[in-house]
Design a protein around this motif. Structure first.
Motif, PDB file in Angstrom:
ATOM      1  N   ALA A 174       5.671   2.510  -5.386  1.00 26.85           N
ATOM      2  CA  ALA A 174       4.800   1.931  -4.372  1.00 26.85           C
ATOM      3  C   ALA A 174       3.752   1.029  -5.007  1.00 26.85           C
ATOM      4  N   ALA A 175       3.165   1.482  -6.111  1.00 28.66           N
ATOM      5  CA  ALA A 175       2.158   0.662  -6.797  1.00 28.66           C
ATOM      6  C   ALA A 175       2.775  -0.635  -7.296  1.00 28.66           C
ATOM      7  N   THR A 176       3.984  -0.569  -7.844  1.00 27.70           N
ATOM      8  CA  THR A 176       4.666  -1.778  -8.316  1.00 27.70           C
ATOM      9  C   THR A 176       4.940  -2.723  -7.156  1.00 27.70           C
ATOM     10  N   LEU A 177       5.374  -2.179  -6.036  1.00 29.69           N
ATOM     11  CA  LEU A 177       5.684  -2.987  -4.864  1.00 29.69           C
ATOM     12  C   LEU A 177       4.450  -3.731  -4.367  1.00 29.69           C
TER      13      LEU A 177
ATOM     14  N   TYR B  15       6.407   7.052   0.664  1.00 31.25           N
ATOM     15  CA  TYR B  15       5.863   6.068   1.607  1.00 31.25           C
ATOM     16  C   TYR B  15       6.956   5.068   1.973  1.00 31.25           C
ATOM     17  N   LEU B  16       6.857   4.522   3.176  1.00 27.82           N
ATOM     18  CA  LEU B  16       7.832   3.519   3.590  1.00 27.82           C
ATOM     19  C   LEU B  16       7.548   2.194   2.879  1.00 27.82           C
ATOM     20  N   ALA B  17       8.541   1.688   2.169  1.00 26.88           N
ATOM     21  CA  ALA B  17       8.379   0.414   1.466  1.00 26.88           C
ATOM     22  C   ALA B  17       8.023  -0.702   2.450  1.00 26.88           C
ATOM     23  N   GLU B  18       8.625  -0.673   3.611  1.00 27.90           N
ATOM     24  CA  GLU B  18       8.369  -1.690   4.633  1.00 27.90           C
ATOM     25  C   GLU B  18       6.894  -1.717   5.023  1.00 27.90           C
ATOM     26  N   GLU B  19       6.278  -0.553   5.213  1.00 33.48           N
ATOM     27  CA  GLU B  19       4.869  -0.503   5.594  1.00 33.48           C
ATOM     28  C   GLU B  19       3.963  -0.944   4.457  1.00 33.48           C
TER      29      GLU B  19
ATOM     30  N   LEU C 139      -7.506   7.979   0.738  1.00 31.42           N
ATOM     31  CA  LEU C 139      -8.429   7.522   1.774  1.00 31.42           C
ATOM     32  C   LEU C 139      -7.744   7.353   3.130  1.00 31.42           C
ATOM     33  N   GLY C 140      -6.443   7.537   3.174  1.00 35.16           N
ATOM     34  CA  GLY C 140      -5.719   7.431   4.436  1.00 35.16           C
ATOM     35  C   GLY C 140      -5.374   6.015   4.832  1.00 35.16           C
ATOM     36  N   LEU C 141      -5.475   5.074   3.890  1.00 35.06           N
ATOM     37  CA  LEU C 141      -5.192   3.676   4.218  1.00 35.06           C
ATOM     38  C   LEU C 141      -3.699   3.378   4.198  1.00 35.06           C
ATOM     39  N   VAL C 142      -2.937   4.159   3.475  1.00 35.88           N
ATOM     40  CA  VAL C 142      -1.478   4.130   3.554  1.00 35.88           C
ATOM     41  C   VAL C 142      -1.037   5.564   3.852  1.00 35.88           C
TER      42      VAL C 142
ATOM     43  N   GLN D 214       3.849  -4.670   4.352  1.00 34.45           N
ATOM     44  CA  GLN D 214       3.017  -5.187   5.443  1.00 34.45           C
ATOM     45  C   GLN D 214       1.537  -5.033   5.115  1.00 34.45           C
ATOM     46  N   PHE D 215       1.158  -3.891   4.529  1.00 37.28           N
ATOM     47  CA  PHE D 215      -0.242  -3.660   4.171  1.00 37.28           C
ATOM     48  C   PHE D 215      -0.693  -4.671   3.115  1.00 37.28           C
ATOM     49  N   ALA D 216       0.127  -4.852   2.100  1.00 36.81           N
ATOM     50  CA  ALA D 216      -0.245  -5.773   1.022  1.00 36.81           C
ATOM     51  C   ALA D 216      -0.281  -7.216   1.500  1.00 36.81           C
ATOM     52  N   GLY D 217       0.525  -7.552   2.503  1.00 34.99           N
ATOM     53  CA  GLY D 217       0.567  -8.930   2.987  1.00 34.99           C
ATOM     54  C   GLY D 217      -0.517  -9.266   3.990  1.00 34.99           C
TER      55      GLY D 217
END
Length: 309
Positions: A82-85, A119-123, A99-102, A126-129
């Motif tokens: 997830a961190a790499t993504l 965690y869902l890679a798709e989500e 913190l509940g942000l993801v 979206q968060f990073a974008g």
């Protein structure tokens, strides 16, 4: 919606294992897709769990990008991936998750019985974008959030519970199942405090799902999974208690919980004394003259007639 109650004959539906094969998914991917509502299921009319309609399989197979798009929509990753993504350090990603942000979508216990969140890679993409999240991904963490972390904030389990509750509610198709889904996240003491009637509690427990299977029942892994499933913070517990109270009221109005039939207590008998029937009501009691005439008639028939002299 995955929880609707329309049933179909078996020849129009598939068992989950076959549906997974036809959709070219691993069983874990299929289960997660159902959990997320990406694959709609229907109750098995024979009472054997849930099934997938042929029409639903055809819909998914005809979608653009099948099967890669469907498989990617349910890809779950751990902290390192997830961190790499998101182009972050694992430490920063963990802070975002605490913190509940993801929000985690599932978990498992490794061989050391440590919780591994997925965690869902798709989500995450979206968060990073999202430009609004840019300050959280680079630079210094805002002071308010640092204070929460310093106070020990960790919302991963709570957020997973919220997500899992949503799944269980989608699967519920009557008010008792709805109430059981809510009760699944409260310990027995809280449930007993909210649902004081023992017959209602017993009925409610029939619809109370357990945590996702982890280890044999009673094992340390199973106990840890149960702990993750159970709300612990006062705010979360209070919200669930309130929701459970409302849900049980609706369930009670929909169909009262079954209760044992009242026992018929036989009349007490005194040894050696015949058990006499109670006298009939006055309006049904025979005329006293009627028994007298009947008895007199029997006596007269039995009395020998006098012979002539």
């Amino acid at each position: 919606m995955s929880g609707h109650t329309i049933t179909q004959p078996h020849h129009l539906t598939c068992a989950p294992s076959r549906a997974a094969r036809e959709l070219e998914l691993k069983r874990s991917e299929f289960d997660l897709a159902v959990h997320l509502g990406r694959i709609r299921t229907v109750p098995d009319e024979a009472g054997g769990g849930r099934r997938v309609e042929r029409a639903e399989i055809d819909r998914l197979r005809s979608a653009a990008g099948f099967p890669e798009a469907l498989r990617e929509s349910v890809r779950a990753v751990g902290t390192t991936e997830a961190a790499t993504l998101m182009d972050l350090s694992p430490g920063r990603f963990t802070r975002l998750a605490r913190l509940g942000l993801v929000v985690p979508v599932k978990f498992y216990l490794n061989r050391y019985r440590a919780v591994v969140w997925l965690y869902l890679a798709e989500e995450l993409r979206q968060f990073a974008g999202d430009e609004k999240n840019a300050p959280l991904l680079t630079g210094r963490t805002p002071e308010r959030l640092r204070g929460q972390l310093g106070a020990g904030a960790d919302l991963r389990a709570r957020n997973w519970r919220g997500r899992h509750l949503g799944f269980l509610l989608r699967q519920a198709h009557d008010p008792w199942e709805h109430a059981g889904a809510v009760a699944a996240f409260l310990d027995a003491a809280h449930v007993a405090d909210v649902v004081k009637d023992p017959y209602e509690r017993a009925h409610l427990n029939r619809f109370r799902p357990g945590p996702p299977a982890h280890g044999a029942p009673g094992s340390p892994s199973a106990h840890l999974a149960e702990k993750i499933m159970t709300a612990d913070g006062p705010e979360e517990v209070g919200w669930l208690r309130s929701d459970l109270g409302r849900a049980v009221q609706e369930a009670r109005a929909y169909r009262p919980a079954p209760r044992p039939a009242a026992r018929q207590v036989p009349p007490r008998r005194t040894p050696g004394v015949p058990n006499e029937a109670a006298p009939p009501p006055d309006d049904l009691a025979p005329d006293p003259a009627e028994p007298s005439r009947g008895l007199l008639g029997r006596l007269l028939r039995r009395t020998p007639r006098p012979t002539g002299h």
